[in-house]
Design a protein around this motif. Structure first.
Motif, mmCIF file in Angstrom:
data_model
loop_
_atom_site.group_PDB
_atom_site.id
_atom_site.type_symbol
_atom_site.label_atom_id
_atom_site.label_comp_id
_atom_site.label_asym_id
_atom_site.label_seq_id
_atom_site.Cartn_x
_atom_site.Cartn_y
_atom_site.Cartn_z
ATOM 1 N N ASP A 164 -70.008 -52.651 45.046
ATOM 2 C CA ASP A 164 -71.401 -53.025 44.808
ATOM 3 C C ASP A 164 -72.337 -51.952 45.348
ATOM 4 O OD1 ASP A 164 -70.910 -55.438 43.492
ATOM 5 O OD2 ASP A 164 -70.819 -56.556 45.374
ATOM 6 N N LYS A 165 -72.000 -51.404 46.500
ATOM 7 C CA LYS A 165 -72.834 -50.383 47.137
ATOM 8 C C LYS A 165 -72.248 -48.980 47.001
ATOM 9 C CE LYS A 165 -74.350 -53.716 50.558
ATOM 10 N NZ LYS A 165 -74.369 -54.062 51.978
ATOM 11 N N TYR A 166 -71.102 -48.880 46.337
ATOM 12 C CA TYR A 166 -70.407 -47.601 46.169
ATOM 13 C C TYR A 166 -70.147 -46.926 47.516
ATOM 14 C CZ TYR A 166 -71.656 -48.266 41.300
ATOM 15 O OH TYR A 166 -71.794 -48.790 40.056
ATOM 16 N N LYS A 167 -69.539 -47.695 48.439
ATOM 17 C CA LYS A 167 -69.258 -47.174 49.772
ATOM 18 C C LYS A 167 -67.816 -47.464 50.166
ATOM 19 C CE LYS A 167 -73.801 -47.542 51.878
ATOM 20 N NZ LYS A 167 -74.563 -48.074 53.000
ATOM 21 N N VAL A 168 -67.299 -46.589 50.987
ATOM 22 C CA VAL A 168 -66.015 -46.819 51.651
ATOM 23 C C VAL A 168 -66.344 -46.984 53.126
ATOM 24 C CG1 VAL A 168 -63.765 -45.854 52.215
ATOM 25 C CG2 VAL A 168 -64.748 -45.465 49.952
ATOM 26 N N ILE A 169 -66.001 -48.150 53.653
ATOM 27 C CA ILE A 169 -66.350 -48.483 55.035
ATOM 28 C C ILE A 169 -65.104 -48.372 55.894
ATOM 29 C CG2 ILE A 169 -67.244 -50.275 56.543
ATOM 30 C CD1 ILE A 169 -68.612 -51.432 53.981
ATOM 31 N N LEU A 189 -62.894 -62.912 49.893
ATOM 32 C CA LEU A 189 -63.688 -61.699 49.726
ATOM 33 C C LEU A 189 -64.708 -61.877 48.610
ATOM 34 C CD1 LEU A 189 -61.021 -58.856 49.998
ATOM 35 C CD2 LEU A 189 -62.694 -59.562 51.694
ATOM 36 N N LYS A 190 -65.840 -61.231 48.777
ATOM 37 C CA LYS A 190 -66.860 -61.251 47.735
ATOM 38 C C LYS A 190 -66.364 -60.422 46.554
ATOM 39 C CE LYS A 190 -70.600 -61.611 51.073
ATOM 40 N NZ LYS A 190 -71.776 -60.963 51.654
#
Length: 82
Positions: free
Chosen positions: A52-57, A72-73
């Motif tokens: 959704d945010k195009y991130k790897v956390i 999970l969403k």
């Protein structure tokens, strides 16, 4: 150590091992899984991919939060770094 209620399917050749040796192997396997499945170890080897945010956390606190979620969403994935 807390005894966790789990079902394990372990295949051994009974001709080569005594019942006591098999029980010992199962106990060692249980100890290994108990160590590997700790939350700290899971957080270390996983990362969260948020499409959704195009991130790897990779931040430990955020990964821990996602692992603890019941569900999970959509478009948020838990990825093993291995």
């Amino acid at each position: 150590m807390n005894r966790i209620n789990r079902d394990l399917l372990v295949l051994f050749n009974q001709e080569l091992m005594s019942p006591q040796a098999i029980e010992n192997e199962v106990e060692l396997l249980h100890e290994l899984l108990f160590t590997v499945e700790r939350l700290d170890n899971l957080v270390t080897v996983h990362e969260v991919i948020d499409l959704d945010k195009y991130k790897v956390i990779q931040k430990d606190t955020m990964v821990r939060k996602v692992i603890r979620m019941q569900e999970l969403k959509p478009f948020i994935f838990l990825n093993c770094k291995n």
